[in-house]
Design an enzyme around this catalytic site. Structure first.
Site, PDB file in Angstrom:
ATOM      1  N   TYR A 178       0.846  -1.200   0.000  1.00 51.06           N
ATOM      2  CA  TYR A 178       0.000   0.000   0.000  1.00 51.06           C
ATOM      3  C   TYR A 178       0.876   1.244   0.000  1.00 51.06           C
ATOM      4  O   TYR A 178       1.848   1.317   0.749  1.00 51.06           O
ATOM      5  CB  TYR A 178      -0.883  -0.030   1.262  1.00 51.06           C
ATOM      6  N   PHE A 266      -5.534   9.750  -3.130  1.00 49.59           N
ATOM      7  CA  PHE A 266      -4.345   9.169  -3.774  1.00 49.59           C
ATOM      8  C   PHE A 266      -4.076   7.829  -3.112  1.00 49.59           C
ATOM      9  O   PHE A 266      -3.995   7.755  -1.879  1.00 49.59           O
ATOM     10  CB  PHE A 266      -3.099  10.051  -3.604  1.00 49.59           C
ATOM     11  N   GLU A 267      -3.918   6.814  -3.927  1.00 44.11           N
ATOM     12  CA  GLU A 267      -3.589   5.492  -3.394  1.00 44.11           C
ATOM     13  C   GLU A 267      -2.936   4.704  -4.510  1.00 44.11           C
ATOM     14  O   GLU A 267      -3.414   4.750  -5.655  1.00 44.11           O
ATOM     15  CB  GLU A 267      -4.890   4.748  -3.037  1.00 44.11           C
ATOM     16  N   ILE A 268      -1.854   4.033  -4.213  1.00 42.78           N
ATOM     17  CA  ILE A 268      -1.346   3.011  -5.126  1.00 42.78           C
ATOM     18  C   ILE A 268      -1.264   1.748  -4.295  1.00 42.78           C
ATOM     19  O   ILE A 268      -0.604   1.745  -3.250  1.00 42.78           O
ATOM     20  CB  ILE A 268       0.044   3.353  -5.697  1.00 42.78           C
ATOM     21  N   HIS A 303      -9.863   1.938   4.895  1.00 41.98           N
ATOM     22  CA  HIS A 303      -8.653   1.328   4.329  1.00 41.98           C
ATOM     23  C   HIS A 303      -7.497   1.374   5.334  1.00 41.98           C
ATOM     24  O   HIS A 303      -6.733   0.423   5.465  1.00 41.98           O
ATOM     25  CB  HIS A 303      -8.209   2.074   3.063  1.00 41.98           C
TER      26      HIS A 303
END
Ligand code: GDP
Ligand code: MN
Length: 380
Positions: A178, A266-268, A303
């Site tokens: 994450y 924003f998340e990768i 999350h």
């Protein structure tokens, strides 16, 4: 005379900025954009930004999702700004809106009450559906089946710095699950009961308190169910937050949510983290509590607490080198000498000594390292 690259003139000064090396393998990955037709302008702005700073070199595809139907103008326009493939998907009723098992009237009433209490987005039914979709469903959408990784993109965001390496490949090589770039405090009144459920989940499943969990859990203050504190007093008194149903085997063990969370616009991340049985159990427990309507749980703290329960700091990557802005909050990587880590963004596969040093720095709490100092925002 002829200008030579020597100690006086560095290479970029003479030849211009260097293009990143873009040959080599790509990850199984896509940008995921949830949006509505009316957000087209904001979507274009975000695409221009990510294309200019990253994707015109790397060409990762886009997956656009919508609970409604994208119109032709939206689809045709968006295609013009992409340097890669685009797919458009509709989200069906199984992933959006109140499920059959919920009492729809109660849920709507709870949402209306949050509107009366001026909880941010609390009175907006569609916002609750959006948060629940991003908490428990986006990764199950058929258009994402073929991907292992996603990068979340929202309308009206901005990247400031060129991203000249492939973050998916680097996360994969370095075993990261994450990635985030901003961590902030959640609005307390949106999540009065969220942490009770997350911590009960962790206890029921006998999960240890990892370093990442400890990032979110304050001790040793005694637990109490709190009323919102940052609302006008008359509003607070009129409708205090209700305690959600008790949870099997619940004890709070003196822990309390400090409201810190990764800002999920924003998340990768790896999709298989969300597709795991452990995450599904976590989501089911949260969902069945009714908290997505009785309160206004954002997907960001959901999350984050799932990551806290199931991952450790070593599994999470802080993209401190990404300049990023969403509405009023931004992360701007600092160049301040002495304060910044003198390092490349990721471990070097062949340099064992350096890797050890960097790993030690990461363990020494990346989350508190430079977020608050250089943004004015953060969790500390
Ligand atoms: P904020 O960032 O918390 O202020 O919330 P946004 O309004 O930006 O919503 C978050 C994301 O969900 C954005 O990508 C929106 O485009 C998307 N979104 C929010 N509500 C809806 C909705 O009702 N339908 C669709 N299709 N997308 C939505
Ligand atoms: Mn947004």
């Amino acid at each position: 005379g002829i200008l030579k690259i020597n100690e006086t003139y560095d290479k970029p000064f003479v030849t211009g900025c260097l293009e990143p090396a873009t040959e080599g393998p790509r990850a199984s990955a896509a940008f995921v954009v949830l949006a509505r037709n009316k957000e087209l302008d904001g979507v274009i702005q975000s695409m221009k930004s990510i294309e200019r700073h990253f994707n015109h070199w790397f060409h990762y595809p886009y997956v656009f999702l919508n609970d409604g139907e994208f119109n032709e103008t939206f689809k045709a326009t968006v295609k013009k700004y992409a340097s890669s493939n685009i797919e458009f998907g509709q989200i069906d009723k199984s992933m959006w809106g109140f499920p059959d098992w919920a009492n729809h009237e109660d849920a709507k009433e709870a949402i209306a009450k949050q509107g009366d209490r001026v909880i941010m987005y609390g009175g907006m039914e569609s916002y609750h559906h959006m948060c629940r979709f991003y908490s428990g469903f986006f990764y199950k959408h058929p258009l994402l089946d073929k991907y292992k990784w996603y990068w979340r993109l929202e309308p009206d965001i901005k990247y400031f710095c060129d991203i000249t390496y492939d973050p998916f490949m680097h996360m994969e090589r370095n075993n990261k699950t994450y990635g985030f770039t901003i961590a902030v405090k959640e609005l307390r009144e949106t999540v009065p009961n969220l942490f009770r459920y997350a911590s009960a989940y962790k206890r029921i499943n006998k999960l240890p308190s990892t370093g990442l969990w400890n990032m979110f859990a304050d001790r040793p203050e005694p637990p109490k169910v709190e009323e919102p504190t940052d609302l006008p007093e008359d509003v607070r008194k009129s409708q205090p937050a209700k305690r959600l149903p008790d949870i099997d085997g619940e004890t709070m063990e003196g822990e309390k949510y400090n409201m810190c969370h990764f800002w999920s616009n924003f998340e990768i991340a790896r999709l298989d983290f969300f597709r795991s049985k452990a995450y599904e159990d976590f989501f089911q427990m949260m969902d069945r509590s009714g908290g997505f309507w009785a309160e206004r749980w954002g997907d960001a703290p959901v999350h984050s607490l799932a990551a806290g329960a199931l991952l450790d700091t070593k599994d999470v990557h802080y993209f401190r080198d990404f300049g990023y802005r969403h509405t009023t909050i931004q992360h701007c990587p600092a160049n301040a000498p002495g304060k910044q880590l003198k390092r490349e963004p990721f471990y070097h596969p062949e340099d064992e000594r350096r890797n050890k040093r960097i790993a030690k720095q990461d363990d020494a709490y990346w989350a508190s390292y430079d977020t608050p100092k250089h943004n004015g925002v953060g969790c500390h």
